[in-house]
Design an enzyme around this catalytic site. Structure first.
Site, PDB file in Angstrom:
ATOM      1  N   CYS A 178      -5.672   1.787  -2.718  1.00 51.74           N
ATOM      2  CA  CYS A 178      -4.810   2.975  -2.873  1.00 51.74           C
ATOM      3  C   CYS A 178      -3.991   2.950  -4.160  1.00 51.74           C
ATOM      4  CB  CYS A 178      -3.895   3.131  -1.665  1.00 51.74           C
ATOM      5  SG  CYS A 178      -2.708   1.770  -1.441  1.00 51.74           S
ATOM      6  N   ARG A 215       1.307  -7.982  -3.803  1.00 48.57           N
ATOM      7  CA  ARG A 215       0.597  -7.442  -4.962  1.00 48.57           C
ATOM      8  C   ARG A 215       0.029  -6.061  -4.606  1.00 48.57           C
ATOM      9  NH1 ARG A 215      -2.793 -10.810  -2.278  1.00 48.57           N
ATOM     10  NH2 ARG A 215      -4.924 -10.045  -1.902  1.00 48.57           N
ATOM     11  N   ARG A 234      -7.709  -0.126   6.835  1.00 53.85           N
ATOM     12  CA  ARG A 234      -7.370  -0.185   8.253  1.00 53.85           C
ATOM     13  C   ARG A 234      -5.901  -0.570   8.416  1.00 53.85           C
ATOM     14  NH1 ARG A 234     -10.524  -4.058  12.624  1.00 53.85           N
ATOM     15  NH2 ARG A 234      -9.311  -3.447  14.476  1.00 53.85           N
ATOM     16  N   CYS A 285       0.827  -1.211   0.000  1.00 55.80           N
ATOM     17  CA  CYS A 285       0.000   0.000   0.000  1.00 55.80           C
ATOM     18  C   CYS A 285       0.856   1.253   0.000  1.00 55.80           C
ATOM     19  CB  CYS A 285      -0.897   0.033   1.249  1.00 55.80           C
ATOM     20  SG  CYS A 285      -2.013  -1.363   1.425  1.00 55.80           S
ATOM     21  N   CYS A 329      -2.983   5.079   2.785  1.00 55.92           N
ATOM     22  CA  CYS A 329      -4.054   4.206   2.283  1.00 55.92           C
ATOM     23  C   CYS A 329      -5.237   4.232   3.246  1.00 55.92           C
ATOM     24  CB  CYS A 329      -3.523   2.779   2.144  1.00 55.92           C
ATOM     25  SG  CYS A 329      -4.780   1.601   1.572  1.00 55.92           S
TER      26      CYS A 329
END
Length: 365
Positions: A80, A75, A53, A46, A50
């Protein structure tokens, strides 16, 4: 529309950022250019900031690039979009829609409907409307209206009759132009057609730390502040904007205005308080007003400014509005930089932009 260069992450991690500092920034959802974190339980990487959570500390890993995270088996997050792949696809879809609208306006054909544009791009109608607005900064309808207004302004500037210019621009109603002309063009249709005819612009020059400064003052206030090295070039720039205005030597208000500009450059504290006669579209004036709210000694980036205006993907539209600013310093477009802090285009030269920012930083410190 967002520049795809803005979507390429910086792969440099400052040495001052250790894992604990990065973890605290992650918890604060603080955007950190060129920094990414992986979530081991989900296998995703991320951006910092982002909306997902935050993970538990033991599940977080930190990376200086999406490629580095990919080599470790992570991945890209779908929320985001850290690699910018989805944003690039969206931008391409909106560019295609803009090209279709522009071709219709230029050819005098009906503008494609929102439904047709959405179908062509492969999106649902309401989703594409939101997407177009985020990327371009305006709705498709407003984009088409802006193109027609540009054609109208060009036709009027050539000196033709208002009725002929309206027909050429495809506006449809001459009365509408007279009613909404100031909003569409930043001036009345008559003033646009006259190219400044009937107006007197008094010009004053001065020399300061940034070189030559030219101030043009019309009846309602300062309509131009230009920076450069050659008086003839600066005059030509003013004539290009107001081809039929009468350009005269400075009177006392114009001389006072250039003195205030030079004094501000010497000590750039607070706003450069001058009566302004800003001429632009409604969107341009909205951006220029936002620029005037940026304090000296601080900067923002095009994407952040677009976000402040409620246009999270309108960075390119904001950049175009900044480029259209003809009143340097008083409308401080020099305070907008690239997301990575690099200096981007400035119509009066990047060296002047750097010098301005340095002087403002010194004055603020």
């Amino acid at each position: 529309m967002r520049d795809t260069a803005e979507l390429i992450p910086d792969t440099t991690r400052p040495n001052t950022w250790d894992d604990e500092a990065l973890w605290q920034a992650l918890l604060r959802r603080e955007p950190l250019p060129g920094q990414f974190y992986g979530v081991t339980t989900q296998g995703v990487v991320c951006r910092f900031g982002c909306p997902a959570r935050p993970p538990l500390r033991r599940h977080a890993r930190f990376f200086s690039s999406v490629a580095e995270a990919g080599k470790s088996g992570f991945r890209p997050c779908l929320r985001c979009d850290p690699a910018g792949e989805r944003a690039a696809i969206h931008a391409a879809a909106v560019r295609g829609a803009c090209a279709a609208i522009e071709a219709a306006v230029e050819g005098g054909d009906p503008v494609p409907s929102l439904a047709a544009l959405a179908e062509r791009a492969g999106y649902a109608r309401h989703h594409f409307l939101r997407l177009f607005r985020e990327v371009a900064g305006v709705t498709p309808h407003a984009f088409a209206a802006a193109l027609r207004a540009r054609r109208l302004g060009e036709a009027l500037a050539s000196g033709g009759r208002v009725a002929d210019a309206v027909a050429e621009a495809g506006i449809g109603s001459e009365s509408r132009v007279y009613e909404d002309g100031a909003r569409m063009l930043g001036m009345t249709p008559g003033a646009a057609r006259r190219g400044g005819a009937g107006e007197v612009i008094r010009v004053a020059f001065g020399t300061g730390p940034l070189g030559l400064v030219m101030v043009g003052m019309a009846g309602r206030g300062v309509c131009a502040i230009e920076l450069g090295d050659d008086e003839a070039v600066l005059r030509a720039s003013l004539v290009a904007r107001f081809p039929r205005a009468r350009i005269e030597a400075a009177d006392e208000p114009a001389r006072a205005a250039v003195a205030r500009v030079l004094g501000w450059v010497e000590e750039p504290r607070g706003a450069l308080d001058l009566p302004l006669d800003l001429r632009g579209t409604a969107f341009q004036r909205r951006v220029w007003e936002a620029l005037q709210a940026i304090p000296p000694g601080t900067t923002t980036d095009y994407a952040a400014l677009a976000g402040d205006l409620g246009l999270p993907r309108g960075a390119r539209a904001v950049a175009r509005a900044c480029a259209g600013n003809g009143v340097a310093l008083a409308v401080p477009c020099h305070r907008v930089v690239g997301r990575d802090g690099s200096l981007r285009g400035y119509r009066w030269g990047l060296a002047r932009k750097a010098a301005l920012l340095a002087r403002e930083s010194d004055a603020a410190g």
